[in-house]
Design an enzyme around this catalytic site. Sequence first.
Site, PDB file in Angstrom:
ATOM      1  N   SER A  39      32.039   1.259 -36.248  1.00 33.75           N
ATOM      2  CA  SER A  39      32.673   1.725 -35.011  1.00 33.75           C
ATOM      3  C   SER A  39      32.517   0.692 -33.900  1.00 33.75           C
ATOM      4  O   SER A  39      33.433   0.493 -33.096  1.00 33.75           O
ATOM      5  CB  SER A  39      32.062   3.060 -34.588  1.00 33.75           C
ATOM      6  OG  SER A  39      32.292   4.016 -35.583  1.00 33.75           O
TER       7      SER A  39
ATOM      8  N   ARG B  85      27.657   1.017 -46.935  1.00 30.65           N
ATOM      9  CA  ARG B  85      28.688  -0.020 -46.959  1.00 30.65           C
ATOM     10  C   ARG B  85      28.197  -1.275 -47.647  1.00 30.65           C
ATOM     11  O   ARG B  85      28.924  -1.955 -48.332  1.00 30.65           O
ATOM     12  CB  ARG B  85      29.127  -0.365 -45.532  1.00 30.65           C
ATOM     13  CG  ARG B  85      29.854   0.759 -44.845  1.00 30.65           C
ATOM     14  CD  ARG B  85      29.898   0.558 -43.364  1.00 30.65           C
ATOM     15  NE  ARG B  85      28.558   0.547 -42.809  1.00 30.65           N
ATOM     16  CZ  ARG B  85      28.266   0.255 -41.560  1.00 30.65           C
ATOM     17  NH1 ARG B  85      29.218  -0.066 -40.737  1.00 30.65           N
ATOM     18  NH2 ARG B  85      27.018   0.285 -41.139  1.00 30.65           N
TER      19      ARG B  85
ATOM     20  N   LYS C 209      22.396   6.129 -29.099  1.00 28.52           N
ATOM     21  CA  LYS C 209      23.534   5.302 -28.699  1.00 28.52           C
ATOM     22  C   LYS C 209      24.186   5.858 -27.438  1.00 28.52           C
ATOM     23  O   LYS C 209      24.072   7.043 -27.145  1.00 28.52           O
ATOM     24  CB  LYS C 209      24.567   5.276 -29.822  1.00 28.52           C
ATOM     25  CG  LYS C 209      24.042   4.632 -31.095  1.00 28.52           C
ATOM     26  CD  LYS C 209      25.080   4.704 -32.189  1.00 28.52           C
ATOM     27  CE  LYS C 209      24.558   4.040 -33.451  1.00 28.52           C
ATOM     28  NZ  LYS C 209      25.486   4.211 -34.587  1.00 28.52           N
TER      29      LYS C 209
ATOM     30  N   HIS D  95      34.843   6.021 -42.545  1.00 25.77           N
ATOM     31  CA  HIS D  95      34.319   7.389 -42.537  1.00 25.77           C
ATOM     32  C   HIS D  95      35.241   8.320 -43.337  1.00 25.77           C
ATOM     33  O   HIS D  95      34.770   9.160 -44.093  1.00 25.77           O
ATOM     34  CB  HIS D  95      34.217   7.928 -41.095  1.00 25.77           C
ATOM     35  CG  HIS D  95      33.247   7.208 -40.217  1.00 25.77           C
ATOM     36  ND1 HIS D  95      33.596   6.655 -39.012  1.00 25.77           N
ATOM     37  CD2 HIS D  95      31.924   6.950 -40.366  1.00 25.77           C
ATOM     38  CE1 HIS D  95      32.538   6.105 -38.448  1.00 25.77           C
ATOM     39  NE2 HIS D  95      31.519   6.259 -39.243  1.00 25.77           N
TER      40      HIS D  95
HETATM   41  N1  COA Z   1      32.522   3.476 -42.687  1.00 26.11           N
HETATM   42  C1  COA Z   1      32.551   2.877 -41.521  1.00 26.11           C
HETATM   43  N2  COA Z   1      31.509   2.807 -40.706  1.00 26.11           N
HETATM   44  C2  COA Z   1      30.397   3.385 -41.112  1.00 26.11           C
HETATM   45  C3  COA Z   1      30.288   4.036 -42.323  1.00 26.11           C
HETATM   46  C4  COA Z   1      31.418   4.058 -43.147  1.00 26.11           C
HETATM   47  N3  COA Z   1      31.415   4.652 -44.321  1.00 26.11           N
HETATM   48  N4  COA Z   1      29.042   4.496 -42.459  1.00 26.11           N
HETATM   49  C5  COA Z   1      28.396   4.146 -41.353  1.00 26.11           C
HETATM   50  N5  COA Z   1      29.222   3.481 -40.539  1.00 26.11           N
HETATM   51  C6  COA Z   1      28.885   2.873 -39.261  1.00 26.11           C
HETATM   52  C7  COA Z   1      29.157   3.710 -38.111  1.00 26.11           C
HETATM   53  O1  COA Z   1      30.440   3.469 -37.610  1.00 26.11           O
HETATM   54  C8  COA Z   1      28.090   3.266 -37.164  1.00 26.11           C
HETATM   55  O2  COA Z   1      28.533   2.107 -36.513  1.00 26.11           O
HETATM   56  P1  COA Z   1      28.005   1.688 -35.082  1.00 26.11           P
HETATM   57  O3  COA Z   1      26.518   1.495 -35.211  1.00 26.11           O
HETATM   58  O4  COA Z   1      28.754   0.455 -34.829  1.00 26.11           O
HETATM   59  O5  COA Z   1      28.342   2.818 -34.162  1.00 26.11           O
HETATM   60  C9  COA Z   1      26.926   2.896 -38.066  1.00 26.11           C
HETATM   61  O6  COA Z   1      27.504   2.626 -39.290  1.00 26.11           O
HETATM   62  C10 COA Z   1      25.909   3.961 -38.321  1.00 26.11           C
HETATM   63  O7  COA Z   1      26.209   5.082 -37.599  1.00 26.11           O
HETATM   64  P2  COA Z   1      26.311   6.553 -38.110  1.00 26.11           P
HETATM   65  O8  COA Z   1      26.691   6.665 -39.535  1.00 26.11           O
HETATM   66  O9  COA Z   1      27.162   7.259 -37.140  1.00 26.11           O
HETATM   67  O10 COA Z   1      24.859   6.976 -38.029  1.00 26.11           O
HETATM   68  P3  COA Z   1      23.936   6.915 -36.793  1.00 26.11           P
HETATM   69  O11 COA Z   1      22.892   5.932 -37.154  1.00 26.11           O
HETATM   70  O12 COA Z   1      24.661   6.718 -35.534  1.00 26.11           O
HETATM   71  O13 COA Z   1      23.398   8.396 -36.786  1.00 26.11           O
HETATM   72  C11 COA Z   1      22.239  10.300 -37.768  1.00 26.11           C
HETATM   73  C12 COA Z   1      22.594   8.841 -37.833  1.00 26.11           C
HETATM   74  C13 COA Z   1      23.156  11.099 -36.883  1.00 26.11           C
HETATM   75  C14 COA Z   1      22.348  10.813 -39.175  1.00 26.11           C
HETATM   76  C15 COA Z   1      20.776  10.380 -37.294  1.00 26.11           C
HETATM   77  O14 COA Z   1      20.620   9.669 -36.100  1.00 26.11           O
HETATM   78  C16 COA Z   1      20.289  11.815 -37.086  1.00 26.11           C
HETATM   79  O15 COA Z   1      20.213  12.573 -38.015  1.00 26.11           O
HETATM   80  N6  COA Z   1      19.914  12.153 -35.833  1.00 26.11           N
HETATM   81  C17 COA Z   1      19.409  13.473 -35.485  1.00 26.11           C
HETATM   82  C18 COA Z   1      17.885  13.447 -35.264  1.00 26.11           C
HETATM   83  C19 COA Z   1      17.216  13.445 -36.601  1.00 26.11           C
HETATM   84  O16 COA Z   1      17.153  14.419 -37.309  1.00 26.11           O
HETATM   85  N7  COA Z   1      16.665  12.294 -36.965  1.00 26.11           N
HETATM   86  C20 COA Z   1      16.090  12.124 -38.305  1.00 26.11           C
HETATM   87  C21 COA Z   1      14.672  11.902 -38.256  1.00 26.11           C
HETATM   88  S1  COA Z   1      14.299  10.269 -37.729  1.00 26.11           S
END
Ligand code: COA
Length: 163
Positions: A128, A90, A41, A17
């Site tokens: 994560s 990634r 989550k 991140h």
């Molecule tokens: N380096 C390391 N890990 C990374 C990464 C990076 N560059 N990019 C993503 N990840 C990992 C995260 O650690 C996470 O791992 P995990 O699943 O083991 O916890 C995973 O990839 C993806 O998680 P994250 O990037 O935190 O995204 P998310 O899928 O949890 O959340 C949101 C995505 C918050 C953008 C999305 O859910 C959101 O916008 N929610 C609000 C409601 C909304 O508007 N929805 C859109 C319409 S459907």
Amino acid sequence: MKVAIYPGTFDPITYGHIDIIERALKIVDKLVIAVLVNGNKKPLFSVEERINMIKDSIINLKNVEVDSFNGLLVDYAKMKNANIIVRGLRAVTDFEYELQLAQTNRQMNDNIDTVFLLTGLKYSYISSSTVKEVASYNGDISKFVTENVAKELKAKYIENIIK
Ligand code: COA
């Protein structure tokens, strides 16, 4: 002024991140790191704990704000006067999910664009969840997270064992 939102669960923030944050700061004027409050989550850390770990991890970076949000990301972005959403890729496996999110967001607000940045190869395997799994077995996570986050993870797992 180009304001971008970098949203996520950040449970906890990893070097992957941080890599994306540093890359984003080269192309935008201000980056808002936005921690999702009520996602699908079940996070290990509270929103406050996640925010504090992010703040500590980016202490040397300028033009960054750390905040939390609830509800739709596009509504939050609009409220913050941001028209860019930053997401890290990634591997190709991330792409399908990210494309779906970005297209859904675009349908809801066509003025907001999603910009994808490639995570450095060195961090392309980190998530994560895997960091938490290694930490739960008391493994070495120093290559994945900052010293402070590693400490917090250790404390959390010890706390959970005692409970
Ligand atoms: N380096 C390391 N890990 C990374 C990464 C990076 N560059 N990019 C993503 N990840 C990992 C995260 O650690 C996470 O791992 P995990 O699943 O083991 O916890 C995973 O990839 C993806 O998680 P994250 O990037 O935190 O995204 P998310 O899928 O949890 O959340 C949101 C995505 C918050 C953008 C999305 O859910 C959101 O916008 N929610 C609000 C409601 C909304 O508007 N929805 C859109 C319409 S459907």
